[in-house]
Design a protein around this motif. Structure first.
Motif, PDB file in Angstrom:
ATOM      1  N   MET A   1       0.820  -1.197   0.000  1.00  0.00           N
ATOM      2  CA  MET A   1       0.000   0.000   0.000  1.00  0.00           C
ATOM      3  C   MET A   1       0.866   1.264   0.000  1.00  0.00           C
ATOM      4  SD  MET A   1      -2.922   1.246  -0.181  1.00  0.00           S
ATOM      5  CE  MET A   1      -4.427   1.740   0.549  1.00  0.00           C
ATOM      6  N   GLU A   2       1.959   1.221   0.750  1.00  0.00           N
ATOM      7  CA  GLU A   2       2.827   2.396   0.813  1.00  0.00           C
ATOM      8  C   GLU A   2       3.307   2.802  -0.581  1.00  0.00           C
ATOM      9  OE1 GLU A   2       7.072   2.617   2.462  1.00  0.00           O
ATOM     10  OE2 GLU A   2       5.815   3.404   4.093  1.00  0.00           O
ATOM     11  N   HIS A   3       3.634   1.813  -1.397  1.00  0.00           N
ATOM     12  CA  HIS A   3       4.081   2.095  -2.762  1.00  0.00           C
ATOM     13  C   HIS A   3       3.014   2.898  -3.515  1.00  0.00           C
ATOM     14  CE1 HIS A   3       5.703   1.571  -6.778  1.00  0.00           C
ATOM     15  NE2 HIS A   3       4.533   1.081  -7.154  1.00  0.00           N
ATOM     16  N   LEU A   4       1.750   2.547  -3.350  1.00  0.00           N
ATOM     17  CA  LEU A   4       0.663   3.258  -4.024  1.00  0.00           C
ATOM     18  C   LEU A   4       0.545   4.698  -3.543  1.00  0.00           C
ATOM     19  CD1 LEU A   4      -2.114   0.509  -4.102  1.00  0.00           C
ATOM     20  CD2 LEU A   4      -0.740   1.350  -6.019  1.00  0.00           C
ATOM     21  N   ILE A   5       0.789   4.914  -2.274  1.00  0.00           N
ATOM     22  CA  ILE A   5       0.709   6.271  -1.722  1.00  0.00           C
ATOM     23  C   ILE A   5       1.780   7.156  -2.369  1.00  0.00           C
ATOM     24  CG2 ILE A   5       1.065   7.657   0.374  1.00  0.00           C
ATOM     25  CD1 ILE A   5      -0.285   5.269   1.905  1.00  0.00           C
ATOM     26  N   PHE A   6       2.987   6.644  -2.485  1.00  0.00           N
ATOM     27  CA  PHE A   6       4.058   7.446  -3.084  1.00  0.00           C
ATOM     28  C   PHE A   6       3.874   7.593  -4.598  1.00  0.00           C
ATOM     29  CE2 PHE A   6       5.954   6.231   0.962  1.00  0.00           C
ATOM     30  CZ  PHE A   6       6.188   7.503   1.450  1.00  0.00           C
ATOM     31  N   LYS A   7       3.294   6.599  -5.228  1.00  0.00           N
ATOM     32  CA  LYS A   7       2.967   6.719  -6.652  1.00  0.00           C
ATOM     33  C   LYS A   7       1.901   7.804  -6.838  1.00  0.00           C
ATOM     34  CE  LYS A   7       1.902   3.949 -10.713  1.00  0.00           C
ATOM     35  NZ  LYS A   7       2.763   4.736 -11.557  1.00  0.00           N
ATOM     36  N   HIS A   8       0.927   7.836  -5.942  1.00  0.00           N
ATOM     37  CA  HIS A   8      -0.106   8.876  -6.004  1.00  0.00           C
ATOM     38  C   HIS A   8       0.513  10.261  -5.785  1.00  0.00           C
ATOM     39  CE1 HIS A   8      -4.005  10.751  -5.750  1.00  0.00           C
ATOM     40  NE2 HIS A   8      -3.688  11.253  -4.574  1.00  0.00           N
TER      41      HIS A   8
ATOM     42  N   PHE B   1      13.058  10.188   2.150  1.00  0.00           N
ATOM     43  CA  PHE B   1      12.867  10.280   3.597  1.00  0.00           C
ATOM     44  C   PHE B   1      11.644   9.539   4.131  1.00  0.00           C
ATOM     45  CE2 PHE B   1      10.876  12.683   7.132  1.00  0.00           C
ATOM     46  CZ  PHE B   1      11.838  12.470   8.117  1.00  0.00           C
ATOM     47  N   MET B   2      10.526   9.623   3.432  1.00  0.00           N
ATOM     48  CA  MET B   2       9.245   9.168   3.992  1.00  0.00           C
ATOM     49  C   MET B   2       8.967   7.668   3.964  1.00  0.00           C
ATOM     50  SD  MET B   2       7.473  11.646   5.416  1.00  0.00           S
ATOM     51  CE  MET B   2       5.808  11.023   5.451  1.00  0.00           C
TER      52      MET B   2
ATOM     53  N   GLU C   1      -1.086  10.145   8.273  1.00  0.00           N
ATOM     54  CA  GLU C   1      -2.354  10.893   8.279  1.00  0.00           C
ATOM     55  C   GLU C   1      -2.138  12.290   7.698  1.00  0.00           C
ATOM     56  OE1 GLU C   1      -4.579   9.168  12.284  1.00  0.00           O
ATOM     57  OE2 GLU C   1      -3.220  10.864  12.471  1.00  0.00           O
ATOM     58  N   ALA C   2      -1.125  12.962   8.175  1.00  0.00           N
ATOM     59  CA  ALA C   2      -0.842  14.314   7.701  1.00  0.00           C
ATOM     60  C   ALA C   2      -0.429  14.291   6.235  1.00  0.00           C
ATOM     61  CB  ALA C   2       0.242  14.960   8.564  1.00  0.00           C
ATOM     62  N   PHE C   3       0.402  13.324   5.865  1.00  0.00           N
ATOM     63  CA  PHE C   3       0.893  13.225   4.492  1.00  0.00           C
ATOM     64  C   PHE C   3      -0.263  13.001   3.518  1.00  0.00           C
ATOM     65  CE2 PHE C   3       3.186  10.771   1.107  1.00  0.00           C
ATOM     66  CZ  PHE C   3       3.956  11.817   0.644  1.00  0.00           C
ATOM     67  N   LEU C   4      -1.168  12.101   3.847  1.00  0.00           N
ATOM     68  CA  LEU C   4      -2.316  11.851   2.976  1.00  0.00           C
ATOM     69  C   LEU C   4      -3.193  13.087   2.849  1.00  0.00           C
ATOM     70  CD1 LEU C   4      -3.244   8.206   3.971  1.00  0.00           C
ATOM     71  CD2 LEU C   4      -2.297   8.981   1.788  1.00  0.00           C
ATOM     72  N   PHE C   5      -3.375  13.824   3.926  1.00  0.00           N
ATOM     73  CA  PHE C   5      -4.167  15.049   3.865  1.00  0.00           C
ATOM     74  C   PHE C   5      -3.521  16.078   2.937  1.00  0.00           C
ATOM     75  CE2 PHE C   5      -5.373  19.312   5.185  1.00  0.00           C
ATOM     76  CZ  PHE C   5      -6.747  19.211   5.141  1.00  0.00           C
ATOM     77  N   SER C   6      -2.201  16.048   2.831  1.00  0.00           N
ATOM     78  CA  SER C   6      -1.503  17.045   2.007  1.00  0.00           C
ATOM     79  C   SER C   6      -1.932  16.973   0.551  1.00  0.00           C
ATOM     80  CB  SER C   6       0.014  16.899   2.135  1.00  0.00           C
ATOM     81  OG  SER C   6       0.496  15.755   1.444  1.00  0.00           O
TER      82      SER C   6
END
Length: 159
Positions: free
Chosen positions: A1-8, A105-106, A131-136
């Motif tokens: 899932m983390e990979h998808l977050i950074f791809k997004h 870093f993340m 949480e904060a990163f996704l809100f960004s």
């Protein structure tokens, strides 16, 4: 899932970077009636808030000039600037550099508990870096919409 977050994140940043490159410098400081800020401020604010969320909330050193906080933090306005802001090219360079720093870093830190919970201006409190990163991403989209509206008004007024 983390990979998808950074791809997004990379997709969101590509949209922002592409938009930033299309705006002419002479449109950057236009503030239409009914708006508080300019295109330059909105792009700089995106970069500053992302820096705050990705690095500063975790007590990491900022990779941005100190002027970004003074010029682009929440509650600031170009109407009260007392220093020369960065050019759109400088903001674009900061955005590109920031994306690379985040990608280094993340990863592996999204579940990390923030040293202090962070409550944004909307009253939403974040407890983890993720949480904060996704809100960004939502925050960036809001400001991209403001940029789009300001630029549309600018173009109409230039005719």
């Amino acid at each position: 899932m983390e990979h998808l977050i950074f791809k997004h994140m990379e997709t969101v940043k590509l949209i922002t970077e592409s938009s930033l490159k299309r705006i002419p410098e002479n449109a950057a400081d236009f503030i239409p009636e009914g708006f508080n800020n300019s295109i330059r401020w909105n792009f700089g604010h995106i970069v500053y808030i992302q820096e705050k969320i990705a690095f500063l909330l975790l007590n990491e050193k900022s990779g941005l000039p100190a002027s970004y906080e003074e010029l682009f933090s929440a509650g600031t306005s170009p109407r009260s600037w007392e220093q020369e802001p960065p050019s759109l090219k400088e903001i674009a360079d900061a955005l590109a550099d920031q994306k690379e720093r985040i990608l280094q870093f993340m990863p592996g830190r999204l579940e990390e508990i923030l040293p202090e919970p962070f409550t944004n201006k909307a009253g939403i409190t974040f407890h983890t870096a993720g949480e904060a990163f996704l809100f960004s991403f939502y925050h960036e989209a809001l400001h991209m919409e403001a940029i789009k509206k300001i630029y549309q008004i600018y173009r109409k007024e230039q005719v």
